[in-house]
Motif scaffolding. Structure first.
Motif, mmCIF file in Angstrom:
data_model
loop_
_atom_site.group_PDB
_atom_site.id
_atom_site.type_symbol
_atom_site.label_atom_id
_atom_site.label_comp_id
_atom_site.label_asym_id
_atom_site.label_seq_id
_atom_site.Cartn_x
_atom_site.Cartn_y
_atom_site.Cartn_z
ATOM 1 N N LYS A 35 13.916 -17.029 -7.241
ATOM 2 C CA LYS A 35 12.393 -17.581 -7.423
ATOM 3 C C LYS A 35 12.482 -18.987 -7.445
ATOM 4 O O LYS A 35 12.857 -19.931 -8.332
ATOM 5 C CB LYS A 35 11.725 -17.113 -8.297
ATOM 6 N N ARG A 36 11.447 -19.732 -6.666
ATOM 7 C CA ARG A 36 11.382 -21.165 -6.681
ATOM 8 C C ARG A 36 10.008 -21.549 -6.023
ATOM 9 O O ARG A 36 9.448 -20.870 -5.371
ATOM 10 C CB ARG A 36 12.405 -21.844 -5.722
ATOM 11 N N THR A 37 9.425 -22.584 -6.507
ATOM 12 C CA THR A 37 8.185 -23.313 -6.042
ATOM 13 C C THR A 37 8.593 -24.037 -4.723
ATOM 14 O O THR A 37 9.586 -24.702 -4.503
ATOM 15 C CB THR A 37 7.661 -24.332 -6.994
ATOM 16 N N VAL A 38 7.560 -24.049 -3.582
ATOM 17 C CA VAL A 38 7.782 -24.756 -2.580
ATOM 18 C C VAL A 38 6.660 -25.543 -2.257
ATOM 19 O O VAL A 38 5.300 -25.129 -2.466
ATOM 20 C CB VAL A 38 8.134 -23.664 -1.289
ATOM 21 N N GLY A 60 0.751 -18.934 -2.085
ATOM 22 C CA GLY A 60 1.101 -19.745 -1.239
ATOM 23 C C GLY A 60 0.944 -19.586 0.190
ATOM 24 O O GLY A 60 0.419 -18.231 0.443
ATOM 25 N N GLN A 61 1.462 -20.135 1.323
ATOM 26 C CA GLN A 61 1.085 -19.746 2.720
ATOM 27 C C GLN A 61 2.309 -20.147 3.468
ATOM 28 O O GLN A 61 2.479 -21.552 3.510
ATOM 29 C CB GLN A 61 -0.159 -20.046 3.343
ATOM 30 N N LEU A 62 2.925 -19.333 4.090
ATOM 31 C CA LEU A 62 3.955 -19.853 5.192
ATOM 32 C C LEU A 62 3.583 -19.753 6.679
ATOM 33 O O LEU A 62 2.767 -19.044 6.820
ATOM 34 C CB LEU A 62 5.192 -19.208 4.880
ATOM 35 N N LEU A 79 2.350 -15.962 7.108
ATOM 36 C CA LEU A 79 2.721 -15.314 5.824
ATOM 37 C C LEU A 79 1.672 -15.812 4.770
ATOM 38 O O LEU A 79 2.024 -16.758 4.320
ATOM 39 C CB LEU A 79 4.435 -15.614 5.591
ATOM 40 N N LEU A 80 1.204 -14.721 4.156
ATOM 41 C CA LEU A 80 0.206 -14.902 3.086
ATOM 42 C C LEU A 80 0.698 -14.234 1.863
ATOM 43 O O LEU A 80 2.013 -13.712 1.840
ATOM 44 C CB LEU A 80 -1.071 -14.516 3.345
ATOM 45 N N GLU A 81 0.165 -14.356 0.617
ATOM 46 C CA GLU A 81 0.628 -13.731 -0.537
ATOM 47 C C GLU A 81 0.833 -12.167 -0.348
ATOM 48 O O GLU A 81 0.065 -11.742 0.167
ATOM 49 C CB GLU A 81 -0.485 -13.971 -1.439
ATOM 50 N N GLY A 82 2.156 -11.801 -0.685
ATOM 51 C CA GLY A 82 2.243 -10.526 -0.724
ATOM 52 C C GLY A 82 3.057 -10.130 0.417
ATOM 53 O O GLY A 82 3.769 -8.934 0.691
ATOM 54 N N GLU A 107 1.245 -24.915 -0.585
ATOM 55 C CA GLU A 107 2.358 -24.798 -1.783
ATOM 56 C C GLU A 107 2.404 -23.564 -2.625
ATOM 57 O O GLU A 107 0.984 -22.813 -2.585
ATOM 58 C CB GLU A 107 2.080 -26.013 -2.863
ATOM 59 N N GLY A 108 3.384 -22.923 -2.897
ATOM 60 C CA GLY A 108 3.223 -21.780 -3.498
ATOM 61 C C GLY A 108 4.572 -21.278 -4.405
ATOM 62 O O GLY A 108 5.326 -22.203 -4.407
#
Length: 226
Positions: A35-38, A60-62, A79-82, A107-108
Motif C-alpha cells: 500500500k502506498r500513496t501516489v 484518488g483517481q487513475l 479508475l475511481l475509488e474501489g 492523488e490517493g
C-alpha cells in the motif's frame, strides 16, 4: 512515504469472492500486497514493457490510456475509488503485456498486488481465475465501446460525453481542465478541442474561461452526447 501494510478487509473490498478463497491464499495475497500513496501526474505503468501487478484504488483517481504512433494519448477508462486495474498485470493472462499505460489523475492511496503472486494463486484457484477473467472481459467491453465511439461518433458528441462524464465524476458543473488535457483524453489536437469548445459555447451549453469550463446546460450536453 514508505510502503504500508495491507489488511484482509482492504483486499476483500476489491474481491467479492474473497471469502471463497482458501485461508492460505488470502494470507499470501495480504503478505505480498503493498500500500502506498501516489501523487498527481505519476506514471504507474508504462506500456508493454511493464507488468508490475494489479492496482486496487483505495482513494484518488487513475487513468488508463494508450499512445498512438504519433505520440497522441487517448483515454481508455478511468479508475475511481474501489476500482481494480487488471491491464497493469495483463501478462498474467498470456505472458504478453498489453501496450497500455496508467497514470495518476488525482492523488490517493493504492494497493499493488505483484503479478507473479497473483498469477500463482489464480492458477491454483478456479474461484479467483473465474473472477479475474470476468473482470478482464468487462474491461475489454470498455475498450470495444471506446473503439466504437472513435469510429462512428463525431467529435462534438464525444466531447459532450466527456464533459458530462467529468462533471459527474467531480460532482461539479465547473471543470478545472485545460484544452490540452482534454485533447489527450480524446486523442486529438488541442486546436481541434479549442474550436469544438467554442462551438459548444456558441450553443450555450458551456462557458469557457481560463483553464475552466462551466457547464450551463447539462441536459443539453447529455442529449448531444446521445
Amino acid at each position: 512515504m514508505p510502503n504500508m501494510s495491507v489488511t484482509a478487509d482492504e483486499l476483500r473490498r476489491f474481491f467479492p469472492v474473497w471469502d471463497h478463497l482458501a485461508k492460505t491464499e488470502q494470507e499470501e495475497l495480504v503478505n505480498a500486497s503493498i500500500k502506498r500513496t501516489v501523487k498527481d501526474g505519476k506514471v504507474l505503468h508504462e506500456g508493454a514493457d511493464e507488468c508490475e501487478g494489479l492496482f486496487c484504488v483505495l482513494s484518488g483517481q487513475l487513468r488508463a490510456y494508450v499512445l498512438s504512433s504519433e505520440g497522441k494519448e487517448i483515454t481508455i477508462y478511468r479508475l475511481l475509488e474501489g476500482d481494480l486495474c487488471l491491464f497493469s498485470a495483463s501478462c498474467i493472462f498470456s505472458g504478453s503485456p498489453l501496450d497500455i499505460s496508467v497514470a495518476v489523475e488525482k492523488e490517493g492511496c493504492l494497493i499493488t498486488i505483484p503479478s507473479i503472486v497473483y498469477k500463482k494463486i489464480m492458477n491454483e484457484s478456479s474461484v479467483l481465475s473465474n473472477f479475474t477473467n470476468q473482470r478482464m472481459a468487462e474491461r475489454f467491453y470498455d475498450v470495444m465501446w471506446l473503439l466504437e465511439q472513435i469510429l462512428w461518433k463525431s467529435l462534438d458528441r464525444r466531447l459532450a460525453s466527456f464533459l458530462f462524464e467529468e462533471s459527474r465524476i467531480d460532482h461539479s458543473d465547473t471543470l478545472t481542465i485545460t484544452h490540452e488535457k482534454i485533447a489527450d483524453h480524446l486523442g486529438t489536437a488541442r486546436e481541434v478541442i479549442t474550436r469544438m469548445l467554442k462551438y459548444l459555447q456558441s450553443e450555450n451549453l458551456i462557458k469557457i474561461s481560463r483553464s475552466k469550463i462551466t457547464i450551463l446546460d447539462a441536459e443539453g450536453l447529455k442529449k448531444l452526447a446521445g
